[in-house]
Write a protein that holds these residues in place. Structure first.
Motif, PDB file in Angstrom:
ATOM      1  N   ILE A 130       0.882  -1.170   0.000  1.00 18.33           N
ATOM      2  CA  ILE A 130       0.000   0.000   0.000  1.00 18.33           C
ATOM      3  C   ILE A 130       0.913   1.211   0.000  1.00 18.33           C
ATOM      4  O   ILE A 130       1.687   1.420   0.936  1.00 18.33           O
ATOM      5  N   PHE A 131       0.855   1.992  -1.063  1.00 20.32           N
ATOM      6  CA  PHE A 131       1.855   3.007  -1.348  1.00 20.32           C
ATOM      7  C   PHE A 131       1.206   4.382  -1.476  1.00 20.32           C
ATOM      8  O   PHE A 131       0.159   4.515  -2.118  1.00 20.32           O
ATOM      9  N   ARG A 132       1.827   5.383  -0.842  1.00 19.58           N
ATOM     10  CA  ARG A 132       1.397   6.781  -1.048  1.00 19.58           C
ATOM     11  C   ARG A 132       2.484   7.503  -1.834  1.00 19.58           C
ATOM     12  O   ARG A 132       3.661   7.479  -1.450  1.00 19.58           O
ATOM     13  N   SER A 133       2.064   8.140  -2.930  1.00 20.65           N
ATOM     14  CA  SER A 133       3.009   8.851  -3.777  1.00 20.65           C
ATOM     15  C   SER A 133       2.389  10.170  -4.240  1.00 20.65           C
ATOM     16  O   SER A 133       1.231  10.475  -3.910  1.00 20.65           O
ATOM     17  N   ARG A 179       4.485  15.494   0.343  1.00 19.55           N
ATOM     18  CA  ARG A 179       5.044  14.704   1.441  1.00 19.55           C
ATOM     19  C   ARG A 179       5.833  13.512   0.912  1.00 19.55           C
ATOM     20  O   ARG A 179       5.594  13.055  -0.209  1.00 19.55           O
ATOM     21  N   PRO A 180       6.765  12.993   1.713  1.00 16.30           N
ATOM     22  CA  PRO A 180       7.558  11.842   1.266  1.00 16.30           C
ATOM     23  C   PRO A 180       6.677  10.620   1.030  1.00 16.30           C
ATOM     24  O   PRO A 180       5.618  10.450   1.649  1.00 16.30           O
ATOM     25  N   SER A 181       7.136   9.764   0.116  1.00 22.24           N
ATOM     26  CA  SER A 181       6.412   8.516  -0.144  1.00 22.24           C
ATOM     27  C   SER A 181       6.465   7.633   1.091  1.00 22.24           C
ATOM     28  O   SER A 181       7.430   7.659   1.865  1.00 22.24           O
ATOM     29  N   ILE A 182       5.417   6.806   1.256  1.00 23.51           N
ATOM     30  CA  ILE A 182       5.311   5.946   2.429  1.00 23.51           C
ATOM     31  C   ILE A 182       4.625   4.649   2.007  1.00 23.51           C
ATOM     32  O   ILE A 182       3.794   4.641   1.081  1.00 23.51           O
ATOM     33  N   ARG A 183       4.966   3.536   2.664  1.00 24.83           N
ATOM     34  CA  ARG A 183       4.457   2.231   2.249  1.00 24.83           C
ATOM     35  C   ARG A 183       4.299   1.303   3.445  1.00 24.83           C
ATOM     36  O   ARG A 183       4.654   1.654   4.578  1.00 24.83           O
ATOM     37  N   CYS A 242      -4.249   6.108   8.309  1.00 27.58           N
ATOM     38  CA  CYS A 242      -4.568   7.519   8.512  1.00 27.58           C
ATOM     39  C   CYS A 242      -3.949   8.345   7.389  1.00 27.58           C
ATOM     40  O   CYS A 242      -2.793   8.110   6.990  1.00 27.58           O
ATOM     41  N   ARG A 243      -4.692   9.306   6.918  1.00 32.83           N
ATOM     42  CA  ARG A 243      -4.205  10.126   5.820  1.00 32.83           C
ATOM     43  C   ARG A 243      -2.997  10.970   6.241  1.00 32.83           C
ATOM     44  O   ARG A 243      -2.120  11.258   5.420  1.00 32.83           O
ATOM     45  N   ASN A 244      -2.934  11.355   7.510  1.00 34.34           N
ATOM     46  CA  ASN A 244      -1.824  12.206   7.970  1.00 34.34           C
ATOM     47  C   ASN A 244      -0.681  11.399   8.585  1.00 34.34           C
ATOM     48  O   ASN A 244       0.136  11.933   9.324  1.00 34.34           O
ATOM     49  N   ASP A 245      -0.616  10.094   8.273  1.00 31.33           N
ATOM     50  CA  ASP A 245       0.466   9.248   8.763  1.00 31.33           C
ATOM     51  C   ASP A 245       1.769   9.621   8.046  1.00 31.33           C
ATOM     52  O   ASP A 245       1.835   9.618   6.805  1.00 31.33           O
ATOM     53  N   LEU A 246       2.812   9.917   8.822  1.00 34.49           N
ATOM     54  CA  LEU A 246       4.118  10.272   8.272  1.00 34.49           C
ATOM     55  C   LEU A 246       5.181   9.220   8.566  1.00 34.49           C
ATOM     56  O   LEU A 246       6.355   9.422   8.241  1.00 34.49           O
ATOM     57  N   GLY A 247       4.795   8.095   9.180  1.00 37.48           N
ATOM     58  CA  GLY A 247       5.761   7.078   9.547  1.00 37.48           C
ATOM     59  C   GLY A 247       6.381   7.361  10.900  1.00 37.48           C
ATOM     60  O   GLY A 247       6.089   8.370  11.559  1.00 37.48           O
ATOM     61  N   GLY A 248       7.228   6.438  11.345  1.00 33.36           N
ATOM     62  CA  GLY A 248       7.862   6.591  12.653  1.00 33.36           C
ATOM     63  C   GLY A 248       9.145   7.404  12.595  1.00 33.36           C
ATOM     64  O   GLY A 248       9.677   7.693  11.508  1.00 33.36           O
ATOM     65  N   GLN A 249       9.626   7.754  13.793  1.00 32.51           N
ATOM     66  CA  GLN A 249      10.843   8.562  13.886  1.00 32.51           C
ATOM     67  C   GLN A 249      12.092   7.670  13.875  1.00 32.51           C
ATOM     68  O   GLN A 249      13.051   7.950  13.162  1.00 32.51           O
ATOM     69  N   ARG A 250      12.086   6.583  14.668  1.00 38.20           N
ATOM     70  CA  ARG A 250      13.235   5.687  14.739  1.00 38.20           C
ATOM     71  C   ARG A 250      12.913   4.293  14.207  1.00 38.20           C
ATOM     72  O   ARG A 250      13.791   3.587  13.742  1.00 38.20           O
ATOM     73  N   LEU A 274       9.929   1.960  11.830  1.00 38.76           N
ATOM     74  CA  LEU A 274       8.922   2.147  10.769  1.00 38.76           C
ATOM     75  C   LEU A 274       9.101   3.504  10.075  1.00 38.76           C
ATOM     76  O   LEU A 274       8.136   4.232   9.819  1.00 38.76           O
ATOM     77  N   VAL A 275      10.323   3.833   9.765  1.00 37.16           N
ATOM     78  CA  VAL A 275      10.605   5.081   9.044  1.00 37.16           C
ATOM     79  C   VAL A 275      10.080   4.948   7.612  1.00 37.16           C
ATOM     80  O   VAL A 275      10.358   3.960   6.919  1.00 37.16           O
ATOM     81  N   ASN A 276       9.301   5.938   7.187  1.00 35.03           N
ATOM     82  CA  ASN A 276       8.639   5.930   5.877  1.00 35.03           C
ATOM     83  C   ASN A 276       7.761   4.691   5.686  1.00 35.03           C
ATOM     84  O   ASN A 276       7.552   4.227   4.563  1.00 35.03           O
ATOM     85  N   LYS A 277       7.266   4.169   6.793  1.00 38.84           N
ATOM     86  CA  LYS A 277       6.314   3.045   6.781  1.00 38.84           C
ATOM     87  C   LYS A 277       5.068   3.479   7.554  1.00 38.84           C
ATOM     88  O   LYS A 277       5.128   4.340   8.434  1.00 38.84           O
ATOM     89  N   TRP A 278       3.955   2.858   7.204  1.00 37.54           N
ATOM     90  CA  TRP A 278       2.714   3.179   7.903  1.00 37.54           C
ATOM     91  C   TRP A 278       2.810   2.778   9.374  1.00 37.54           C
ATOM     92  O   TRP A 278       3.233   1.667   9.693  1.00 37.54           O
TER      93      TRP A 278
END
Length: 765
Positions: A218-221, A225-229, A287-295, A297-301
């Motif tokens: 499941i990919f956001r592009s 904002r940065p891509s996330i998967r 969530c639409r405003n999910d930016l991934g984790g800090q340390r 799940l970086v760039n992951k949901w």
């Protein structure tokens, strides 16, 4: 560059005029009718009307469209504002008129580059079947452009197509310089499906992101904002998924709570051990405003959760029959934007039992499943159970917003929340459908449901959802769900079965326009457009219109026409819920009028009494009268009298069979007369044995003329017959007998002396 400013059917029978004479069909016709109808009527899954491709094309507004040297019309985009239907196929994009897809078409040829095709062919793919650009994604990007993505001969590619801002602008062009990489947006393989939704400038897609089709994500592009998967190569997240559809649904008044819901099927990780792979239907949320984790799940949901969608028939012994192969989903928007209805089409994965079902879900039940217990694998046998430990705060799956907490970003979530989300994406509680069972079900048919579109229709006694269900044999089923005692106990009415494709190719896409009352259907071979309703086909009487129970149709006093809620009509009658003609049609002047015909049979031979009701769900009853005033007797089938789907077959006609036969149809507790047939039995040489009272056989005049030629009488009789309406081609017997009389007259008059022949007539035969 990206554009700126983003925002088989049984044919209907036409009865001849009253008083028309019908001769006996040939023995071959009788045998064919008997073989076709020997099985009798089918069960309740039989449609009320079945229309063939030829009938729809000739009389019911079916239009078709196809591109030369193209196929596979999976991507359809309905644009009501411009009045256009945008279509993606193999190497082509097309823009069609919503009013008539057969006219005013515009095309864009968009093939894959030659070097990509050659590279695809070197990799072992078929250069003509696979190494093409199959368009899979079409979205409205802004007020002037579309976003289109295709496979690009196993090189996913996207482009922006200019379509103009107003209806008057006939713009449809693709800028080759605006083509960009389509990885994470379109699949590589044309056999794979992709589900995506464009929200603002961001594309959320469920798609395979590698050449081999093993890394589904499941990919956001797009967007700033940065891509996330999703997490890569973790079967707890996604396990061989096949994405079906995706929707953006608001959660509250705060846009930070908005969620994206994915519908897919996958190999279940919690399936019973030792029984092989099991396919489960899923609904997933992010969530639409999910930016991934800090340390972690970086760039992951960090908000991804999934739950099982259950569509099953409860068994009397406690064992349920599950439909787990999710095929399609339709989101029916309601006045409450946060709580649409979810219609889903399923089939079975069993090799023993075959069937299809439609289940209806409420968004409240879906949200409740994501607020329930998490699934957890533990114990000596590593069984999946409900997690009983402490769930960290904020609860995994919650969006960072001021509505439910103080976190402004997923990057601020504590590490224990991120770790729990990584290890527990699956919910323990499934999502059950409304009523705990399928809304519509078919288990005996040869077709499998593939697509669905739903139209909410305003009727005189409430609102009804009309379902249009596509199948893998090119048919569309029209179904309406009607409440029985209450709105919780529903009755499914199969109104129509429509063969929309001549070659019976499977339905792969569907779009519905409530504004234009049209349905658009795509298949690998063609596109089709047809109206949502055909009210006049139900019949010319109030009872037939009422029995149809079609929410689109009502009786206006003279005909069955489209029901318009805002139109005040004195004689408008409609009752979808009950469909009782006794209540609505008591004052109908046509009620009680029954067509009457004559039929002739020869003693000892076979004769067929044809009577076919318009509704395939009606049950035909036959009764018999020796004469007009005689008592009625029900016809009892035996070895000599066979009741078929199309009428009565008398295998050996006897003198006692002469008389009046009444054909009546019973449907939904209402009985109406369809036809009265006078049967006259002739002797082996054509002499009358028994005739209906007060009737003179028309053939007696011919027999007299054959024996005693009289040119004046023959001319007068021919003049009378020529004044009648030409009989249909299916009934040539009367005219054949007339021709025989003419030939016999000529032979006999030539044998007579000239003085005895009488004056020459000016009438021509």
């Amino acid at each position: 560059m990206r554009p700126a400013g983003s925002a088989g059917p049984a044919a209907r029978q036409t009865q001849p005029p009253a008083g028309e004479v019908t001769m006996v069909p040939t023995l071959l016709q009788l045998l064919l009718l008997w073989l076709l109808g020997a099985g009798g009527r089918m069960d309740g899954s039989q449609p009320r009307l079945r229309l063939s491709f030829q009938e729809l094309k000739a009389r019911h507004g079916l239009r078709t469209y196809g591109l030369e040297r193209s196929c596979c019309y999976e991507a359809l985009l309905l644009d009501e504002e411009r009045g256009r239907l945008f279509v993606g196929g193999k190497n082509y994009l097309a823009s069609l008129s919503l009013d008539n897809i057969s006219k005013q078409d515009q095309k864009i040829y968009w093939p894959a580059p030659v070097e990509w095709r050659e590279e695809c062919n070197w990799a072992g793919k078929d250069i003509n079947a696979e190494c093409m650009n199959f368009v899979k994604i079409l979205h409205l990007y802004n007020r002037t452009h579309l976003l289109a993505c295709g496979t690009g001969a196993f090189h996913p590619t996207c482009a922006y197509v200019e379509v103009g801002q107003r209806l008057e602008e006939p713009v449809f062009r693709l800028d080759p310089a605006a083509v960009e990489d389509g990885k994470g947006k379109s699949p590589y393989d044309p056999r794979h499906t992709a589900a995506s939704v464009l929200v603002g400038e961001e594309l959320y897609a469920g798609v395979a992101t590698d050449l081999m089709g093993r890394d589904f994500t499941i990919f956001r592009s797009l967007g700033p904002r940065p891509s996330i998967r999703t997490e890569q190569h973790d079967s707890r997240w996604l396990n061989e998924p096949r994405f079906v559809d995706v929707f953006w649904i608001p959660e509250s008044e705060n846009p930070d709570d908005d969620k994206i819901y994915f519908f897919f099927r996958e190999t279940a990780v919690e399936g019973p051990p030792g029984l092989g792979k099991s396919s489960f239907a899923r609904v997933g949320q992010i969530c639409r405003n999910d930016l991934g984790g800090q340390r972690s799940l970086v760039n992951k949901w960090t908000t991804f959760l999934k739950a099982r969608l259950v569509c099953a028939v409860p068994g009397s012994d406690g064992g349920d029959t599950f439909f787990d192969e999710l095929r399609d989903v339709f989101l029916l928007r309601t006045k409450d934007m946060r709580n649409p209805l979810v219609y889903a089409v399923f089939s079975t994965s069993s090799s023993v039992f075959r069937g299809s079902a439609v289940c209806l879900y409420n968004m409240r039940d879906i949200r409740r499943a994501f607020l329930g217990p998490f699934a957890h694998k533990e114990g000596p046998s590593y069984q999946w159970v409900s997690f009983q430990g402490r769930v960290p705060y904020p609860r995994p799956g919650m969006c960072p917003s001021k509505t439910f907490g103080t976190f402004s970003s997923t990057k601020d979530f504590p590490d224990d929340v991120i770790q729990f989300a990584r290890n527990h994406p699956l919910m323990a509680s499934p999502v059950l459908p409304q009523g705990r069972r399928p809304l519509f079900l078919q288990t005996a048919g040869a077709a499998t449901f593939t697509r669905i579109a739903v139209d909410r229709v305003a009727a005189a006694d409430g609102h009804y959802d009309v379902l249009f269900i596509g199948t893998d044999i090119g048919t569309v089923l029209k179904v309406v769900s009607v409440p029985k005692e209450s709105w919780q106990n529903m009755e499914e009415l199969l109104l129509e079965e429509l063969q929309v494709f001549k070659d019976s190719s499977p339905v792969t896409s569907m779009q519905l326009s409530s504004k234009r009352q049209q349905l658009y259907v795509g298949s690998p071979s063609a596109l089709a457009q047809l109206p949502l309703h055909r009210c006049w086909i139900y019949g010319k009487g109030c009872a037939e219109c009422c029995l149809a129970r079609d929410p689109y149709c009502a009786w206006n006093g003279t005909s069955c026409t489209r029901y318009m809620p805002n139109t005040k009509r004195r004689f408008r009658r409609q009752d979808v819920r009950n469909g009782d003609p006794n209540m609505l049609c008591s004052g109908d002047p046509q009620r009680g009028s029954v067509l009457e015909r004559r039929l002739y049979g020869v003693e000892g031979s076979s004769v067929f009494l044809e009577c076919v009701p318009k509704s395939l769900q009606a049950r035909v009853l036959w009764s018999y009268q020796k004469a007009s005033g005689a008592p009625l007797k029900e016809v009892q089938p035996d070895e000599r009298v066979l009741q078929t789907e199309r009428g009565l077959l008398l295998r050996s006609v006897a003198r006692r069979d002469a008389g009046l036969y009444h054909c009546q149809a019973t449907e939904h507790g209402f009985t109406q007369g369809l036809l009265r047939l006078w049967l006259e039995v002739l002797g082996p040489r054509g002499e009358p044995l028994a005739a209906p009272p007060h009737s003179k056989p028309w053939y007696q005049d011919f027999l007299q003329l054959v024996d005693h030629p009289n040119l004046g009488a023959v001319d007068q009789l021919c003049h009378q017959l020529r004044g009648r309406q030409q009989p249909p081609p299916a009934q040539p017997h009367k005219w054949q007998l007339l021709e025989e009389a003419r030939r016999a007259r000529k032979r006999r008059t030539h044998e007579l002396p000239r003085a005895e022949r009488g004056p020459r007539s000016a009438a021509a035969w």
